[in-house]
Write a protein that holds these residues in place. Structure first.
Motif, PDB file in Angstrom:
ATOM      1  N   MET A   1     -24.692 -11.990  18.462  1.00 48.14           N
ATOM      2  CA  MET A   1     -23.658 -13.091  19.038  1.00 48.14           C
ATOM      3  C   MET A   1     -23.332 -13.356  20.304  1.00 48.14           C
ATOM      4  N   LYS A   2     -23.121 -14.562  20.582  1.00 46.70           N
ATOM      5  CA  LYS A   2     -22.737 -15.015  21.936  1.00 46.70           C
ATOM      6  C   LYS A   2     -21.580 -15.215  22.427  1.00 46.70           C
ATOM      7  N   ILE A   3     -21.203 -14.127  23.288  1.00 46.54           N
ATOM      8  CA  ILE A   3     -19.854 -14.142  23.938  1.00 46.54           C
ATOM      9  C   ILE A   3     -19.811 -15.041  25.102  1.00 46.54           C
ATOM     10  N   LEU A   4     -19.087 -16.081  25.381  1.00 45.51           N
ATOM     11  CA  LEU A   4     -19.085 -16.959  26.196  1.00 45.51           C
ATOM     12  C   LEU A   4     -18.246 -16.420  27.564  1.00 45.51           C
ATOM     13  N   LYS A   5     -16.904 -15.894  27.314  1.00 43.09           N
ATOM     14  CA  LYS A   5     -16.239 -15.241  28.231  1.00 43.09           C
ATOM     15  C   LYS A   5     -15.055 -14.560  27.841  1.00 43.09           C
ATOM     16  N   ILE A   6     -14.263 -14.182  28.636  1.00 44.57           N
ATOM     17  CA  ILE A   6     -12.989 -13.368  28.453  1.00 44.57           C
ATOM     18  C   ILE A   6     -11.954 -14.642  28.048  1.00 44.57           C
ATOM     19  N   ASP A   7     -11.665 -14.916  26.951  1.00 45.28           N
ATOM     20  CA  ASP A   7     -10.805 -15.968  26.567  1.00 45.28           C
ATOM     21  C   ASP A   7      -9.403 -15.752  27.077  1.00 45.28           C
ATOM     22  N   HIS A   8      -8.682 -14.703  26.803  1.00 41.71           N
ATOM     23  CA  HIS A   8      -7.490 -14.401  27.086  1.00 41.71           C
ATOM     24  C   HIS A   8      -7.143 -12.991  27.221  1.00 41.71           C
ATOM     25  N   LEU A   9      -6.005 -12.359  27.731  1.00 44.67           N
ATOM     26  CA  LEU A   9      -5.571 -11.229  27.612  1.00 44.67           C
ATOM     27  C   LEU A   9      -4.316 -11.353  27.020  1.00 44.67           C
ATOM     28  N   GLY A  10      -4.111 -10.592  25.538  1.00 45.79           N
ATOM     29  CA  GLY A  10      -2.772 -10.582  24.975  1.00 45.79           C
ATOM     30  C   GLY A  10      -1.773  -9.642  25.484  1.00 45.79           C
ATOM     31  N   VAL A  11      -0.743 -10.034  25.923  1.00 49.67           N
ATOM     32  CA  VAL A  11       0.596  -9.064  26.435  1.00 49.67           C
ATOM     33  C   VAL A  11       1.470  -9.344  25.708  1.00 49.67           C
ATOM     34  N   ALA A  12       2.048  -8.017  24.984  1.00 50.16           N
ATOM     35  CA  ALA A  12       3.373  -8.070  23.888  1.00 50.16           C
ATOM     36  C   ALA A  12       4.502  -7.981  24.942  1.00 50.16           C
ATOM     37  N   VAL A  13       5.470  -8.760  24.725  1.00 49.99           N
ATOM     38  CA  VAL A  13       6.680  -8.774  25.707  1.00 49.99           C
ATOM     39  C   VAL A  13       7.881  -8.945  24.630  1.00 49.99           C
ATOM     40  N   LYS A  14       8.870  -8.310  24.886  1.00 54.76           N
ATOM     41  CA  LYS A  14      10.045  -8.557  24.074  1.00 54.76           C
ATOM     42  C   LYS A  14      10.730  -9.934  24.042  1.00 54.76           C
ATOM     43  N   SER A  15      10.542 -10.546  25.371  1.00 49.81           N
ATOM     44  CA  SER A  15      11.301 -12.153  25.368  1.00 49.81           C
ATOM     45  C   SER A  15      10.101 -12.596  26.234  1.00 49.81           C
ATOM     46  N   ILE A  16       9.722 -13.722  25.891  1.00 49.93           N
ATOM     47  CA  ILE A  16       8.722 -14.445  26.523  1.00 49.93           C
ATOM     48  C   ILE A  16       9.807 -15.231  27.622  1.00 49.93           C
ATOM     49  N   ASP A  17      10.894 -15.390  27.395  1.00 47.82           N
ATOM     50  CA  ASP A  17      11.738 -16.138  28.351  1.00 47.82           C
ATOM     51  C   ASP A  17      12.310 -15.220  29.477  1.00 47.82           C
ATOM     52  N   THR A  18      12.436 -13.872  29.273  1.00 47.61           N
ATOM     53  CA  THR A  18      12.326 -13.188  30.642  1.00 47.61           C
ATOM     54  C   THR A  18      11.063 -12.467  31.093  1.00 47.61           C
ATOM     55  N   GLY A  19       9.953 -12.248  30.267  1.00 42.52           N
ATOM     56  CA  GLY A  19       8.737 -11.415  30.193  1.00 42.52           C
ATOM     57  C   GLY A  19       7.936 -12.633  31.349  1.00 42.52           C
ATOM     58  N   LYS A  20       8.255 -13.830  31.056  1.00 43.53           N
ATOM     59  CA  LYS A  20       7.306 -14.550  31.769  1.00 43.53           C
ATOM     60  C   LYS A  20       7.589 -14.591  33.399  1.00 43.53           C
ATOM     61  N   ASN A  21       8.774 -14.138  33.558  1.00 45.10           N
ATOM     62  CA  ASN A  21       9.234 -14.275  35.212  1.00 45.10           C
ATOM     63  C   ASN A  21       8.328 -13.581  36.173  1.00 45.10           C
ATOM     64  N   PHE A  22       7.614 -12.506  35.677  1.00 45.27           N
ATOM     65  CA  PHE A  22       6.707 -11.904  36.726  1.00 45.27           C
ATOM     66  C   PHE A  22       5.450 -12.677  36.762  1.00 45.27           C
ATOM     67  N   TRP A  23       4.992 -12.965  35.564  1.00 50.83           N
ATOM     68  CA  TRP A  23       3.622 -14.008  35.492  1.00 50.83           C
ATOM     69  C   TRP A  23       3.782 -15.082  36.477  1.00 50.83           C
ATOM     70  N   THR A  24       4.881 -15.947  36.267  1.00 48.56           N
ATOM     71  CA  THR A  24       4.974 -17.095  36.682  1.00 48.56           C
ATOM     72  C   THR A  24       5.776 -17.019  38.446  1.00 48.56           C
ATOM     73  N   ASP A  25       6.825 -16.180  38.354  1.00 50.47           N
ATOM     74  CA  ASP A  25       7.664 -16.306  39.898  1.00 50.47           C
ATOM     75  C   ASP A  25       6.747 -15.467  40.758  1.00 50.47           C
ATOM     76  N   VAL A  26       6.082 -14.354  40.237  1.00 45.14           N
ATOM     77  CA  VAL A  26       5.511 -13.315  41.306  1.00 45.14           C
ATOM     78  C   VAL A  26       4.123 -13.665  41.372  1.00 45.14           C
ATOM     79  N   LEU A  27       3.316 -14.042  40.063  1.00 46.55           N
ATOM     80  CA  LEU A  27       1.929 -14.065  40.416  1.00 46.55           C
ATOM     81  C   LEU A  27       1.600 -15.699  40.481  1.00 46.55           C
ATOM     82  N   GLY A  28       2.559 -16.577  40.332  1.00 40.46           N
ATOM     83  CA  GLY A  28       2.348 -17.973  40.301  1.00 40.46           C
ATOM     84  C   GLY A  28       1.688 -18.737  39.363  1.00 40.46           C
ATOM     85  N   LEU A  29       1.382 -17.856  38.135  1.00 38.16           N
ATOM     86  CA  LEU A  29       0.705 -18.809  37.173  1.00 38.16           C
ATOM     87  C   LEU A  29       1.651 -19.668  36.557  1.00 38.16           C
ATOM     88  N   ARG A  30       0.926 -20.724  35.995  1.00 36.49           N
ATOM     89  CA  ARG A  30       1.929 -21.846  35.233  1.00 36.49           C
ATOM     90  C   ARG A  30       2.045 -21.606  34.141  1.00 36.49           C
TER      91      ARG A  30
END
Ligand code: ZN
Length: 134
Positions: free
Chosen positions: A1-30
């Motif tokens: 099979m041909k693997i092209l890349k790591i597409d994504h990492l799946g992170v389980a969170v209790k709430s996207i609303d609060t769980g996203k803050n580290f990823w957006t506010d701290v790491l600056g992801l969009r």
């Protein structure tokens, strides 16, 4: 099979609303909004990181796979997804090798992807997702 890349990492969170803050506010992801995949009982949010993404996963029902994961293990990396060129060919190859699969056939994932999961027993305890996108 041909693997092209790591597409994504799946992170389980209790709430996207609060769980996203580290990823957006701290790491600056969009943050680009959420999408609910009713059949998987999950709401997802994809945050781009260069060529890959972080996928935040929030359960929409107490009996969904993410709810069960959170109950057992708490928040954390739930799966790793590899982008493949041809998911049907990849699954056929894995089946021929006797690899234990969760999905024998591709199903619909967020963002119009076709996805399938390999059983963690076959992959060093890691839940591996294969995904094909146009
Ligand atoms: Zn995923």
């Amino acid at each position: 099979m041909k693997i092209l890349k790591i597409d994504h990492l799946g992170v389980a969170v209790k709430s996207i609303d609060t769980g996203k803050n580290f990823w957006t506010d701290v790491l600056g992801l969009r943050f680009e909004g959420t999408e609910t995949v009713a059949e998987q009982k999950v709401t997802t949010a994809f945050l781009p990181v260069g060529e890959s993404e972080v996928e935040l996963l929030e359960s929409t029902a107490p009996d969904g796979p993410i709810a069960k994961y959170l109950e057992k293990k708490g928040e954390g990396i739930q799966h790793i997804a590899f982008r493949v060129e041809n998911i049907d060919a990849a699954l056929a190859e894995l089946k021929a090798k006797g690899i234990q699969l969760i999905d024998e056939k591709p199903r619909h994932g967020a963002g119009g992807a076709r996805i399938a999961f390999i059983h963690p027993k076959a992959a060093s305890g890691v839940l591996v997702e294969l995904c094909e996108r146009d």
